[in-house]
Enzyme design. Structure first.
Site, mmCIF file in Angstrom:
data_model
loop_
_atom_site.group_PDB
_atom_site.id
_atom_site.type_symbol
_atom_site.label_atom_id
_atom_site.label_comp_id
_atom_site.label_asym_id
_atom_site.label_seq_id
_atom_site.Cartn_x
_atom_site.Cartn_y
_atom_site.Cartn_z
ATOM 1 N N GLY A 1 -24.155 -36.314 -24.964
ATOM 2 C CA GLY A 1 -23.374 -35.397 -25.797
ATOM 3 C C GLY A 1 -21.961 -35.323 -25.267
ATOM 4 O O GLY A 1 -21.233 -36.325 -25.248
ATOM 5 N N TYR B 1 -20.890 -35.298 -22.353
ATOM 6 C CA TYR B 1 -20.625 -36.188 -21.217
ATOM 7 C C TYR B 1 -20.325 -37.632 -21.632
ATOM 8 O O TYR B 1 -19.929 -38.440 -20.790
ATOM 9 C CB TYR B 1 -21.774 -36.138 -20.204
ATOM 10 N N VAL C 1 -27.189 -28.637 -25.287
ATOM 11 C CA VAL C 1 -28.592 -28.295 -25.027
ATOM 12 C C VAL C 1 -28.681 -27.235 -23.918
ATOM 13 O O VAL C 1 -29.565 -26.369 -23.947
ATOM 14 C CB VAL C 1 -29.397 -29.573 -24.712
ATOM 15 N N ASP C 2 -27.754 -27.275 -22.990
ATOM 16 C CA ASP C 2 -27.705 -26.305 -21.891
ATOM 17 C C ASP C 2 -27.552 -24.884 -22.445
ATOM 18 O O ASP C 2 -28.309 -23.965 -22.082
ATOM 19 C CB ASP C 2 -26.513 -26.683 -20.992
ATOM 20 N N SER D 1 -26.708 -36.631 -20.892
ATOM 21 C CA SER D 1 -25.345 -37.201 -20.816
ATOM 22 C C SER D 1 -24.826 -37.806 -22.117
ATOM 23 O O SER D 1 -23.684 -38.284 -22.138
ATOM 24 C CB SER D 1 -25.220 -38.271 -19.698
HETATM 25 P P1 ADP Z 1 -24.367 -33.662 -21.786
HETATM 26 O O1 ADP Z 1 -23.294 -32.758 -21.261
HETATM 27 O O2 ADP Z 1 -25.364 -34.089 -20.716
HETATM 28 O O3 ADP Z 1 -23.822 -34.798 -22.584
HETATM 29 P P2 ADP Z 1 -25.122 -32.240 -24.241
HETATM 30 O O4 ADP Z 1 -25.915 -30.985 -24.327
HETATM 31 O O5 ADP Z 1 -23.717 -32.197 -24.708
HETATM 32 O O6 ADP Z 1 -25.250 -32.702 -22.701
HETATM 33 O O7 ADP Z 1 -25.876 -33.410 -25.014
HETATM 34 C C1 ADP Z 1 -27.033 -34.052 -24.550
HETATM 35 C C2 ADP Z 1 -27.932 -34.340 -25.719
HETATM 36 O O8 ADP Z 1 -28.631 -33.163 -26.095
HETATM 37 C C3 ADP Z 1 -27.212 -34.836 -26.977
HETATM 38 O O9 ADP Z 1 -27.847 -36.015 -27.431
HETATM 39 C C4 ADP Z 1 -27.425 -33.695 -27.993
HETATM 40 O O10 ADP Z 1 -27.584 -34.211 -29.303
HETATM 41 C C5 ADP Z 1 -28.714 -33.097 -27.498
HETATM 42 N N1 ADP Z 1 -28.963 -31.681 -27.866
HETATM 43 C C6 ADP Z 1 -28.088 -30.695 -28.150
HETATM 44 N N2 ADP Z 1 -28.753 -29.551 -28.430
HETATM 45 C C7 ADP Z 1 -30.075 -29.813 -28.303
HETATM 46 C C8 ADP Z 1 -31.294 -29.069 -28.467
HETATM 47 N N3 ADP Z 1 -31.274 -27.769 -28.804
HETATM 48 N N4 ADP Z 1 -32.480 -29.700 -28.258
HETATM 49 C C9 ADP Z 1 -32.532 -31.009 -27.909
HETATM 50 N N5 ADP Z 1 -31.433 -31.766 -27.735
HETATM 51 C C10 ADP Z 1 -30.226 -31.185 -27.931
#
Ligand code: ADP
Length: 173
Positions: free
Chosen positions: A122, A124, A36-37, A120
């Site tokens: 995904g 993490y 998501v970042d 966290s």
């Molecule tokens: P972290 O490193 O905090 O685990 P991630 O980005 O890997 O962060 O994942 C956090 C959550 O964001 C996951 O549940 C993933 O499915 C979700 N995610 C990924 N892309 C998007 C998006 N574009 N919009 C909303 N949620 C998203």
């Protein structure tokens, strides 16, 4: 209004959500990453990275706010969640603080609406069921005692989180 009435569930890409602020599941550098970042930085444009360079990072459990630049959202709240390390490293408390820090910023900026991803859960590796319990409990407790933000949107992106949040929030259909 009852806290439950101020919570909504949405499925989709958080970068498209037109809330006052969207929350980013950031890493401590605040300089972008995957998941998501990465999506938020791509959609906000290079100005976001430029801005975040001046933010000095954030520790797990902390959050910092930036403009939304090219996003529909006015602000991005960059919250750093914990990396799951088995559960004995204060991961639950750190995740709670990541949500709380974001809500405190929303109050400070008097934001009407704030959209959270599933921080966290995904890369993490935080167990999704437990993460949802913490997210929902922390938000409900906050809303019961504070006027801002007026509304909180939980934005789920994957099937598993959608299922979990539907069940826990009692959303049908
Ligand atoms: P972290 O490193 O905090 O685990 P991630 O980005 O890997 O962060 O994942 C956090 C959550 O964001 C996951 O549940 C993933 O499915 C979700 N995610 C990924 N892309 C998007 C998006 N574009 N919009 C909303 N949620 C998203």
């Amino acid at each position: 209004m009852k806290p439950e009435k101020r919570i909504e569930l949405l499925r989709g890409d958080i970068t498209r959500v037109d809330a006052d602020a969207i929350v980013n599941a950031a890493n401590p550098s605040l300089l972008g990453g995957g998941g998501v970042d990465g999506a938020i930085h791509r959609a906000a444009g290079p100005e976001l990275l430029e801005y975040c360079r001046g933010c000095g990072g954030a520790r797990p459990g902390e959050a910092k706010i930036s403009p939304g630049f090219r996003l529909p959202a006015r602000y991005v709240i960059h919250a750093v969640g914990p990396v799951w390390q088995g559960g004995n490293r204060d991961e639950a408390e750190t995740l709670r603080r990541a949500y709380l820090s974001s809500l405190q910023l929303a109050e400070k900026y008097q934001l009407e609406s704030v959209a959270f991803p599933n921080i966290s859960t995904g890369v993490y590796g935080f167990p999704k069921e437990l993460a949802a319990d913490i997210a929902i409990h922390t938000v409900k407790e906050w809303l019961a005692g504070h006027a801002y933000p007026k509304r909180v949107l939980f934005v789920v992106f994957d099937d598993e989180n959608e299922e979990i949040y539907r069940k826990k929030l009692g959303v049908t259909g």
